[in-house]
Motif scaffolding. Sequence first.
Motif, PDB file in Angstrom:
ATOM      1  N   ASP A   1      -5.831  27.281  38.746  1.00  0.00           N
ATOM      2  CA  ASP A   1      -5.473  28.698  38.805  1.00  0.00           C
ATOM      3  C   ASP A   1      -5.675  29.381  37.447  1.00  0.00           C
ATOM      4  O   ASP A   1      -5.185  28.883  36.416  1.00  0.00           O
ATOM      5  N   PRO A   2      -6.375  30.514  37.431  1.00  0.00           N
ATOM      6  CA  PRO A   2      -6.679  31.214  36.175  1.00  0.00           C
ATOM      7  C   PRO A   2      -5.448  31.528  35.335  1.00  0.00           C
ATOM      8  O   PRO A   2      -5.470  31.312  34.116  1.00  0.00           O
TER       9      PRO A   2
ATOM     10  N   LEU B   1      -4.460  22.827  37.551  1.00  0.00           N
ATOM     11  CA  LEU B   1      -5.424  23.436  36.630  1.00  0.00           C
ATOM     12  C   LEU B   1      -6.413  24.358  37.329  1.00  0.00           C
ATOM     13  O   LEU B   1      -7.334  24.875  36.704  1.00  0.00           O
TER      14      LEU B   1
ATOM     15  N   VAL C   1       0.725  39.006  26.046  1.00  0.00           N
ATOM     16  CA  VAL C   1      -0.567  38.550  25.538  1.00  0.00           C
ATOM     17  C   VAL C   1      -1.583  38.367  26.666  1.00  0.00           C
ATOM     18  O   VAL C   1      -2.744  38.724  26.538  1.00  0.00           O
TER      19      VAL C   1
ATOM     20  N   TYR D   1      -3.483  27.172  27.964  1.00  0.00           N
ATOM     21  CA  TYR D   1      -4.336  27.278  26.778  1.00  0.00           C
ATOM     22  C   TYR D   1      -3.598  27.990  25.650  1.00  0.00           C
ATOM     23  O   TYR D   1      -3.671  27.581  24.486  1.00  0.00           O
ATOM     24  N   LEU D   2      -2.874  29.030  26.016  1.00  0.00           N
ATOM     25  CA  LEU D   2      -2.070  29.746  25.016  1.00  0.00           C
ATOM     26  C   LEU D   2      -1.013  28.820  24.418  1.00  0.00           C
ATOM     27  O   LEU D   2      -0.854  28.751  23.195  1.00  0.00           O
TER      28      LEU D   2
ATOM     29  N   PHE E   1     -11.967  23.020  38.576  1.00  0.00           N
ATOM     30  CA  PHE E   1     -10.794  22.237  38.949  1.00  0.00           C
ATOM     31  C   PHE E   1     -10.456  22.404  40.429  1.00  0.00           C
ATOM     32  O   PHE E   1      -9.956  21.478  41.070  1.00  0.00           O
TER      33      PHE E   1
ATOM     34  N   VAL F   1     -12.618  31.359  32.022  1.00  0.00           N
ATOM     35  CA  VAL F   1     -11.412  30.975  32.761  1.00  0.00           C
ATOM     36  C   VAL F   1     -11.719  30.826  34.252  1.00  0.00           C
ATOM     37  O   VAL F   1     -11.292  29.861  34.893  1.00  0.00           O
TER      38      VAL F   1
ATOM     39  N   LYS G   1      -1.066  39.092  18.623  1.00  0.00           N
ATOM     40  CA  LYS G   1      -1.999  39.063  19.750  1.00  0.00           C
ATOM     41  C   LYS G   1      -3.454  38.903  19.286  1.00  0.00           C
ATOM     42  O   LYS G   1      -4.231  38.170  19.869  1.00  0.00           O
TER      43      LYS G   1
ATOM     44  N   SER H   1     -11.478  27.317  36.293  1.00  0.00           N
ATOM     45  CA  SER H   1     -10.573  27.175  37.442  1.00  0.00           C
ATOM     46  C   SER H   1     -11.348  26.787  38.703  1.00  0.00           C
ATOM     47  O   SER H   1     -10.866  26.008  39.516  1.00  0.00           O
TER      48      SER H   1
ATOM     49  N   ILE I   1      -4.199  28.358  33.735  1.00  0.00           N
ATOM     50  CA  ILE I   1      -5.109  27.936  32.671  1.00  0.00           C
ATOM     51  C   ILE I   1      -4.845  28.741  31.411  1.00  0.00           C
ATOM     52  O   ILE I   1      -4.718  28.189  30.313  1.00  0.00           O
ATOM     53  N   LYS I   2      -4.715  30.057  31.564  1.00  0.00           N
ATOM     54  CA  LYS I   2      -4.461  30.911  30.393  1.00  0.00           C
ATOM     55  C   LYS I   2      -3.138  30.557  29.735  1.00  0.00           C
ATOM     56  O   LYS I   2      -3.044  30.495  28.509  1.00  0.00           O
TER      57      LYS I   2
END
Lengths: 102, 102
Positions: free
Chosen positions: A26-27, A24, A49, A34-35, B21, B14, B3, B18, A30-31
């Motif tokens: 790394d950006p 968790l 996206v 979350y998506l 974490f 974000v 999108k 990160s 995470i994205k």
Amino acid sequence: MRKDDHHFLSEEIVEEVSRTFKVLSDPTRIKILYLLSQEECNVNHIAEVLDVSQSAVSHQLAFLKSYRLVKARRQGKTIYYSCDDEHVIDLLKMTIDHIEHD
Amino acid sequence: MRKDDHHFLSEEIVEEVSRTFKVLSDPTRIKILYLLSQEECNVNHIAEVLDVSQSAVSHQLAFLKSYRLVKARRQGKTIYYSCDDEHVIDLLKMTIDHIEHD
DNA sequence: TTATCATATGAGCAATTATTCATATTTAAG
DNA sequence: CTTAAATATGAATAATTGCTCATATGATAA
């Protein structure tokens, strides 16, 4: 407190806890997570996206899959990914919440 | 999902998530934080109890302090460290709990 | 002041990591 | 069978990271 009086974590637990947080940390991951917590997505959709290259997304998905945080489902040429670990999503959302309402 | 229909996290959120974490993604830092969640400790005590070099502990404490996860209190030649972020400790303990009772 | 204990700090290094680029694989359509 | 679309994968690379070693700083005691 004497050394013997501490409650210690076993080396294995510490390693696994740190691995969980590392996933968790790394950006991009995470994205992606979350998506995927919002909807099942195919690889190209994620890439578009989130504005990350297809290759980078694919590498990260392979990483996430190796830790069983996401799962894949094929439909024709397309592969749909979705979350496969409720607890990690909870952890992520709790932390987002905490930071958003500092 | 189009999108525009996604709920997006801002880049800053974000990044901060990160970072949070990442702090918790290292075994030595986990051990230090878990130890400090039990009692206030000085640097050498941490090093001995966890079997990590004094220098390594000091570096990690400086790191943890820069993120305000721990605070320091001087008493003579000795510096005592303790936790300074309840939420991060909660996050850590929740994750330990989850992994211990997989 | 000098010596010593406790801690901090900077440089250097090996290991890890996230990305890119190029290419491979898999599936379906023609 | 050939082509195209979607995804995966391996090698290379730049950046980050956690540690060690040596040394510096700060506080106290003699």
